[in-house]
Design a protein around this motif. Structure first.
Motif, short mmCIF file in Angstrom:
data_model
loop_
_atom_site.label_atom_id
_atom_site.label_comp_id
_atom_site.label_asym_id
_atom_site.label_seq_id
_atom_site.Cartn_x
_atom_site.Cartn_y
_atom_site.Cartn_z
N GLY A 161 121.05 59.37 12.31
CA GLY A 161 119.63 59.07 12.43
C GLY A 161 118.93 59.30 11.09
N LEU A 162 117.63 59.47 11.13
CA LEU A 162 116.85 59.67 9.91
C LEU A 162 117.34 60.89 9.15
CD1 LEU A 162 114.38 58.89 8.20
CD2 LEU A 162 113.01 60.37 9.69
N SER A 163 117.63 60.71 7.88
CA SER A 163 118.14 61.81 7.06
C SER A 163 117.84 61.54 5.58
CB SER A 163 119.65 62.01 7.26
OG SER A 163 120.35 60.85 6.83
N VAL A 164 118.01 62.60 4.80
CA VAL A 164 117.84 62.49 3.35
C VAL A 164 119.22 62.42 2.72
CG1 VAL A 164 116.86 63.55 1.28
CG2 VAL A 164 115.73 63.85 3.50
N HIS A 165 119.44 61.35 1.93
CA HIS A 165 120.76 61.19 1.30
C HIS A 165 120.87 62.00 0.02
CE1 HIS A 165 124.51 59.28 0.21
NE2 HIS A 165 123.99 59.00 -0.99
N GLY A 186 107.07 57.36 8.81
CA GLY A 186 106.56 58.72 8.81
C GLY A 186 106.11 59.11 7.41
N GLU A 187 106.16 60.40 7.11
CA GLU A 187 105.78 60.90 5.79
C GLU A 187 106.75 61.99 5.36
OE1 GLU A 187 101.83 62.40 6.14
OE2 GLU A 187 102.48 64.32 7.00
N ALA A 188 106.89 62.10 4.04
CA ALA A 188 107.83 63.06 3.45
C ALA A 188 107.08 64.01 2.54
CB ALA A 188 108.93 62.33 2.68
N ARG A 189 107.55 65.26 2.53
CA ARG A 189 107.02 66.27 1.62
C ARG A 189 108.19 66.96 0.91
NH1 ARG A 189 103.12 66.40 5.71
NH2 ARG A 189 100.95 66.59 4.93
N VAL A 190 107.98 67.24 -0.34
CA VAL A 190 109.01 67.88 -1.16
C VAL A 190 108.51 69.26 -1.57
CG1 VAL A 190 110.36 67.75 -3.29
CG2 VAL A 190 109.83 65.66 -2.01
N PRO A 202 98.20 64.61 1.41
CA PRO A 202 99.08 64.18 2.49
C PRO A 202 100.49 63.93 1.97
CG PRO A 202 97.75 62.35 1.76
CD PRO A 202 97.26 63.54 1.00
N GLY A 203 101.44 63.88 2.89
CA GLY A 203 102.81 63.58 2.49
C GLY A 203 102.94 62.14 2.04
N GLN A 204 104.05 61.82 1.42
CA GLN A 204 104.30 60.46 0.94
C GLN A 204 104.83 59.61 2.09
OE1 GLN A 204 106.80 60.33 -2.50
NE2 GLN A 204 106.50 58.14 -2.85
N PRO A 205 104.17 58.50 2.42
CA PRO A 205 104.59 57.70 3.57
C PRO A 205 105.89 56.94 3.29
CG PRO A 205 102.80 56.63 2.41
CD PRO A 205 102.97 57.96 1.76
N PHE A 206 106.64 56.67 4.34
CA PHE A 206 107.86 55.86 4.24
C PHE A 206 107.93 54.96 5.46
CE2 PHE A 206 109.19 59.74 6.40
CZ PHE A 206 109.88 59.25 7.50
N SER A 207 108.62 53.84 5.29
CA SER A 207 108.85 52.88 6.37
C SER A 207 110.03 52.01 5.97
CB SER A 207 107.60 52.02 6.62
OG SER A 207 107.85 51.05 7.62
N LEU A 218 110.88 65.62 6.46
CA LEU A 218 110.48 64.31 6.97
C LEU A 218 109.86 64.48 8.37
CD1 LEU A 218 113.74 62.30 6.09
CD2 LEU A 218 111.71 62.64 4.67
N ARG A 219 108.74 63.85 8.57
CA ARG A 219 108.08 63.86 9.88
C ARG A 219 107.95 62.41 10.36
NH1 ARG A 219 103.07 68.18 8.93
NH2 ARG A 219 104.41 70.00 8.53
N SER A 220 108.57 62.14 11.51
CA SER A 220 108.58 60.78 12.04
C SER A 220 108.63 60.81 13.57
CB SER A 220 109.80 60.01 11.50
OG SER A 220 109.90 58.74 12.08
N ASP A 221 107.68 60.13 14.20
CA ASP A 221 107.65 60.00 15.66
C ASP A 221 107.68 61.36 16.35
OD1 ASP A 221 107.57 57.25 15.33
OD2 ASP A 221 109.77 57.09 15.40
N GLY A 222 106.95 62.32 15.82
CA GLY A 222 106.86 63.63 16.45
C GLY A 222 108.02 64.55 16.17
N SER A 223 109.03 64.09 15.46
CA SER A 223 110.19 64.94 15.12
C SER A 223 110.15 65.28 13.63
CB SER A 223 111.50 64.23 15.45
OG SER A 223 111.62 63.04 14.70
#
Length: 243
Positions: free
Chosen positions: A128-132, A162-166, A191-196, A222-227
């Motif tokens: 699923g959604l992950s950071v490579h 969603g959005e990402a924060r580092v 705000p975090g950086q958006p991704f799609s 990463l925050r996406s769809d409540g997770s």
């Protein structure tokens, strides 16, 4: 009674001797003849040797001229070879640098192919959604350019949004310190950086690290769809995938 001094005669009678003049003339003639004979004999003996010396001198002069011409030609050849060697060395250096660049590029392309095969290939692991990866590169002015690669291949038809924060963890003045997203971008409440994306996306931006801070680890949230997905990576400096 004194004796009177004899009276000197006014005229002296010299006897006539013609044979003396003849003898003198003959002696002078013989002397001149001996000189002429001596000069002739010396010329006859010295002339052949002098001519040979002149021939040898001419030959030596020709050899000197030939040697000088050969030396000039050899010097020209040496200069040409040195220039050619410099050109060859320069070309070889450029070729080696170009070859190293091409090898690095090929290595990066192979890594990209392996990455894409794992992501969309039939045998790739479903995730699923992950950071490579998260890679940082220094910029002019003291900032750091980051590239964070996000992936997902669990649901190939879905779009992850969603959005990402580092955040960065490290050491400052001998103490552990953590810099959050707002600290890095220097914007309170940022705000975090958006991704799609459907399969993968690279997020890029610049952050500022405090003076004297030594980064050690990077966390990406990463925050996406409540997770929420939270992953940590060692601090990595280099060229990110896809550059």
């Amino acid at each position: 009674m004194s004796t009177p001094a004899p009276v000197k005669p006014r005229f002296v009678i010299v006897p006539h001797r013609p044979h003396v003049r003849v003898l003198l003339a003959v002696a002078a003639a013989l002397w001149l003849a001996s000189l002429a004979a001596t000069w002739w004999v010396a010329s006859e003996r010295a002339a052949p040797g002098l001519a040979k010396v002149r021939e040898e001198l001419d030959l030596a002069n020709r050899r000197v001229a030939d040697s000088e011409a050969l030396v000039r030609q050899l010097r020209q050849n040496v200069a040409t070879l040195r220039r050619s060697d410099q050109i060859s060395r320069s070309a070889n250096t450029e070729l080696q640098a170009s070859l190293a660049e091409r090898e690095e590029e090929v290595s990066g392309l192979r890594a990209d192919v392996a990455f894409y095969e794992r992501l969309v290939g039939a045998t790739g692991q479903r995730r699923g959604l992950s950071v490579h990866e998260a890679v940082f590169a220094p910029e002019e002015g003291g900032t750091w350019r980051y590239t964070v690669t996000l992936t997902q291949n669990l649901n190939r038809g879905a779009i992850s949004k969603g959005e990402a924060r580092v955040s960065v963890e490290g050491v400052s003045q001998g103490r552990l310190r953590s810099l959050g997203w707002e600290d890095l971008v220097q914007k309170p409440g940022a705000p975090g950086q958006p991704f799609s994306f459907r399969y993968f996306q690279q997020l890029e931006g610049s952050v500022m690290l405090p003076e004297g801070f030594t980064p050690q680890r990077v966390r990406v949230q990463l925050r996406s769809d409540g997770s929420t997905v939270d992953q940590a990576f060692p601090w990595q400096v280099g060229s990110p995938r896809g550059d």
